[in-house]
Write a protein that holds these residues in place. Structure first.
Motif, PDB file in Angstrom:
ATOM      1  N   PRO A 131     -10.868  -7.631   4.018  1.00  0.00           N
ATOM      2  CA  PRO A 131     -10.752  -6.887   5.185  1.00  0.00           C
ATOM      3  C   PRO A 131     -10.654  -5.329   4.947  1.00  0.00           C
ATOM      4  O   PRO A 131     -10.412  -5.019   3.514  1.00  0.00           O
ATOM      5  CB  PRO A 131      -9.491  -7.343   5.721  1.00  0.00           C
ATOM      6  CG  PRO A 131      -8.705  -7.890   4.720  1.00  0.00           C
ATOM      7  CD  PRO A 131      -9.521  -8.307   3.889  1.00  0.00           C
ATOM      8  N   ALA A 132     -11.043  -4.403   5.761  1.00  0.00           N
ATOM      9  CA  ALA A 132     -10.733  -3.068   5.582  1.00  0.00           C
ATOM     10  C   ALA A 132      -9.162  -2.746   5.061  1.00  0.00           C
ATOM     11  O   ALA A 132      -8.946  -1.596   4.583  1.00  0.00           O
ATOM     12  CB  ALA A 132     -10.950  -2.368   6.790  1.00  0.00           C
ATOM     13  N   VAL A 133      -8.302  -3.361   5.641  1.00  0.00           N
ATOM     14  CA  VAL A 133      -6.661  -3.029   5.194  1.00  0.00           C
ATOM     15  C   VAL A 133      -6.698  -3.136   3.590  1.00  0.00           C
ATOM     16  O   VAL A 133      -5.788  -2.173   2.951  1.00  0.00           O
ATOM     17  CB  VAL A 133      -5.780  -3.841   5.788  1.00  0.00           C
ATOM     18  CG1 VAL A 133      -5.729  -3.422   7.470  1.00  0.00           C
ATOM     19  CG2 VAL A 133      -6.031  -5.353   5.696  1.00  0.00           C
ATOM     20  N   HIS A 134      -7.282  -3.900   2.991  1.00  0.00           N
ATOM     21  CA  HIS A 134      -7.367  -4.173   1.530  1.00  0.00           C
ATOM     22  C   HIS A 134      -7.874  -2.942   1.110  1.00  0.00           C
ATOM     23  O   HIS A 134      -7.664  -2.617  -0.034  1.00  0.00           O
ATOM     24  CB  HIS A 134      -7.882  -5.550   1.250  1.00  0.00           C
ATOM     25  CG  HIS A 134      -7.125  -6.671   1.270  1.00  0.00           C
ATOM     26  ND1 HIS A 134      -7.066  -7.672   0.755  1.00  0.00           N
ATOM     27  CD2 HIS A 134      -6.207  -6.793   2.439  1.00  0.00           C
ATOM     28  CE1 HIS A 134      -6.157  -8.801   1.039  1.00  0.00           C
ATOM     29  NE2 HIS A 134      -5.597  -8.079   2.232  1.00  0.00           N
ATOM     30  N   ALA A 135      -9.124  -2.592   1.500  1.00  0.00           N
ATOM     31  CA  ALA A 135      -9.822  -1.640   1.190  1.00  0.00           C
ATOM     32  C   ALA A 135      -9.075  -0.257   1.042  1.00  0.00           C
ATOM     33  O   ALA A 135      -9.089   0.434   0.016  1.00  0.00           O
ATOM     34  CB  ALA A 135     -11.229  -1.280   1.896  1.00  0.00           C
ATOM     35  N   SER A 136      -8.382   0.119   2.017  1.00  0.00           N
ATOM     36  CA  SER A 136      -7.405   1.082   2.001  1.00  0.00           C
ATOM     37  C   SER A 136      -6.714   1.285   1.091  1.00  0.00           C
ATOM     38  O   SER A 136      -6.513   2.491   0.318  1.00  0.00           O
ATOM     39  CB  SER A 136      -6.559   0.893   3.177  1.00  0.00           C
ATOM     40  OG  SER A 136      -7.224   1.022   4.549  1.00  0.00           O
ATOM     41  N   VAL A 137      -6.116   0.142   0.300  1.00  0.00           N
ATOM     42  CA  VAL A 137      -5.427   0.313  -0.934  1.00  0.00           C
ATOM     43  C   VAL A 137      -6.163   0.413  -2.201  1.00  0.00           C
ATOM     44  O   VAL A 137      -6.026   0.879  -3.301  1.00  0.00           O
ATOM     45  CB  VAL A 137      -4.364  -0.726  -1.036  1.00  0.00           C
ATOM     46  CG1 VAL A 137      -3.501  -0.791  -2.306  1.00  0.00           C
ATOM     47  CG2 VAL A 137      -3.207  -0.961   0.210  1.00  0.00           C
ATOM     48  N   ALA A 302      -6.065   2.171   6.998  1.00  0.00           N
ATOM     49  CA  ALA A 302      -5.478   0.849   7.207  1.00  0.00           C
ATOM     50  C   ALA A 302      -5.047   1.119   8.760  1.00  0.00           C
ATOM     51  O   ALA A 302      -5.012  -0.143   9.417  1.00  0.00           O
ATOM     52  CB  ALA A 302      -4.360   1.002   6.468  1.00  0.00           C
ATOM     53  N   LEU A 303      -4.463   2.122   9.356  1.00  0.00           N
ATOM     54  CA  LEU A 303      -4.283   2.239  10.665  1.00  0.00           C
ATOM     55  C   LEU A 303      -5.310   1.843  11.563  1.00  0.00           C
ATOM     56  O   LEU A 303      -5.371   1.168  12.675  1.00  0.00           O
ATOM     57  CB  LEU A 303      -3.597   3.201  11.161  1.00  0.00           C
ATOM     58  CG  LEU A 303      -3.159   3.668  12.420  1.00  0.00           C
ATOM     59  CD1 LEU A 303      -1.903   2.609  12.891  1.00  0.00           C
ATOM     60  CD2 LEU A 303      -2.738   5.189  12.755  1.00  0.00           C
ATOM     61  N   GLU A 311      -7.574  -5.934  12.520  1.00  0.00           N
ATOM     62  CA  GLU A 311      -7.153  -6.772  11.481  1.00  0.00           C
ATOM     63  C   GLU A 311      -5.702  -6.962  11.246  1.00  0.00           C
ATOM     64  O   GLU A 311      -5.108  -6.060  11.562  1.00  0.00           O
ATOM     65  CB  GLU A 311      -7.846  -6.179  10.248  1.00  0.00           C
ATOM     66  CG  GLU A 311      -9.290  -6.026  10.299  1.00  0.00           C
ATOM     67  CD  GLU A 311      -9.822  -5.514   8.819  1.00  0.00           C
ATOM     68  OE1 GLU A 311     -10.813  -5.598   8.745  1.00  0.00           O
ATOM     69  OE2 GLU A 311      -9.090  -5.032   8.072  1.00  0.00           O
ATOM     70  N   PRO A 312      -5.048  -8.008  10.790  1.00  0.00           N
ATOM     71  CA  PRO A 312      -3.631  -7.996  10.646  1.00  0.00           C
ATOM     72  C   PRO A 312      -3.103  -7.246   9.242  1.00  0.00           C
ATOM     73  O   PRO A 312      -4.249  -7.320   8.386  1.00  0.00           O
ATOM     74  CB  PRO A 312      -3.394  -9.676  10.364  1.00  0.00           C
ATOM     75  CG  PRO A 312      -4.768 -10.148  10.043  1.00  0.00           C
ATOM     76  CD  PRO A 312      -5.750  -9.128  10.577  1.00  0.00           C
ATOM     77  N   MET A 313      -1.835  -6.910   9.244  1.00  0.00           N
ATOM     78  CA  MET A 313      -1.493  -6.194   8.043  1.00  0.00           C
ATOM     79  C   MET A 313      -0.250  -6.963   7.583  1.00  0.00           C
ATOM     80  O   MET A 313       0.755  -6.597   8.302  1.00  0.00           O
ATOM     81  CB  MET A 313      -1.259  -4.754   8.419  1.00  0.00           C
ATOM     82  CG  MET A 313      -0.980  -3.993   7.197  1.00  0.00           C
ATOM     83  SD  MET A 313      -0.354  -2.168   7.374  1.00  0.00           S
ATOM     84  CE  MET A 313      -2.062  -1.502   8.038  1.00  0.00           C
TER      85      MET A 313
END
Length: 343
Positions: A131-137, A302-303, A311-313
């Motif tokens: 997911p994109a939240v993983h890409a943020s990190v 991420a936001l 997406e869940p965080m």
């Protein structure tokens, strides 16, 4: 300032805006910073949404890479040709690839391989699994860590204990996100594949950044060089493989508006506009403050992934994001103090 003879207020206002922007480096610097952060953040969200069929994504990762490479080449190849002709008029002959790359062949091949070809292919394919939240990190968040480590290995830059502490925070943040995915791999999950591809993509871009620093290459010329290499190598191979049914493509299934949108978004905005804006931002704010500004990207993307993509965080992503952001900001602060002290 231009004043219309017929008193056209619209022309007067446009002229005033042009004059204001041209006479205010601060305004240009702030505008460039906003554009850079916006495009970098949007790239993560758009790439994830475009690679996800459940969100209406039509093109596959190799199609997206084609749109990025072909779209940027429309602008950068003619610009590169003009640069080469200008250099030749001055007696300089550091060009290659049929006179479209304004840099020597050796640097063009390496920069094009890592930043022009491998990095987008790895990143676009990563969004199929992660997911994109993983890409943020793992993309903008881990970039300072890989850049510092490669600078140590290639450039011989010293790693102070404070720099090591900064990199350790980033490493722990990356480990929390990637490690959790590896644990779920035992249950048959595929997220770890995307995480690994993201890390590899970040390492490719860090390699390119360090090589640009080592050879002291102008940013615009380097961007043109990598775009030229990627176009000459990837576009013919992509067309040949898809025409011969050796590689699946959804390009013909997409509308012309979708293809044009992706070329503009992935090619013009991500490669050309963001590259120029980043250069302008550095010229005004300097490398230290610019890095602090781009530290906003992990949190904002991420936001955006949570709000726009739903997406869940998880707790590991939240903690990892905090650690990565703190690591970046701490490293920038230490570097800033060293520059002030002349060390």
């Amino acid at each position: 300032m231009i004043i219309s003879c017929n008193g056209d207020n619209g022309l007067m206002q446009l002229s005033q805006i042009k004059l204001y922007f041209s006479s205010s480096p601060k305004v240009v610097g702030i505008f460039a910073a906003v554009v850079t952060v916006f495009i970098w953040t949007s790239f993560i969200l758009l790439a994830r949404a475009s690679a996800d069929e459940s969100r209406g994504g039509v093109l596959n990762p190799f199609d997206l890479a084609f749109c990025r490479i072909f779209g940027s080449a429309i602008i950068l190849l003619p610009l590169g040709r003009l640069m080469v002709l200008r250099d030749r008029a001055k007696g300089e002959k550091n060009s290659c690839l049929f006179g479209f790359s304004p840099l020597p062949l050796g640097f063009t091949l390496v920069a094009g391989l890592f930043a022009g070809l491998l990095q987008p292919l790895l990143v676009y394919n990563s969004f199929v699994f992660a997911p994109a939240v993983h890409a943020s990190v793992l993309l903008p968040g881990s970039l300072p860590m890989w850049t510092a480590l490669l600078a140590f290995l290639i450039l011989g830059e010293r790693l102070t204990r404070w720099r090591v502490l900064s990199l350790s925070l980033i490493f722990c943040g990356v480990g929390l996100v990637g490690g959790q995915s590896l644990l779920h791999a035992l249950d048959g999950g595929d997220t770890w594949k995307g995480d690994l591809l993201m890390i590899m993509g970040s390492i490719c871009w860090a390699t390119y950044s360090v090589l640009v620093r080592k050879h002291r290459v102008e940013a615009v010329r380097a961007t043109i060089a990598l775009a030229t290499f990627a176009f000459i190598l990837y576009v013919p191979a992509y067309l040949a493989l898809t025409a011969g049914d050796w590689k699946s493509s959804r390009l013909l299934d997409a509308s012309w508006t979708e293809i044009a949108f992706q070329m503009i978004a992935q090619g013009w905005c991500t490669v050309v506009i963001a590259g120029i804006a980043f250069t302008k931002m550095i010229s005004y704010f300097g490398p230290v403050r610019s890095t602090m500004i781009t530290a906003l990207v992990p949190g904002l993307s991420a936001l955006g992934a949570v709000v726009l993509l739903g997406e869940p965080m998880g707790w590991n992503v939240v903690v990892g994001l905090i650690l990565v952001t703190l690591g970046i900001l701490f490293g920038v602060r230490v570097l800033s103090q060293r520059m002030v002290n002349g060390k």
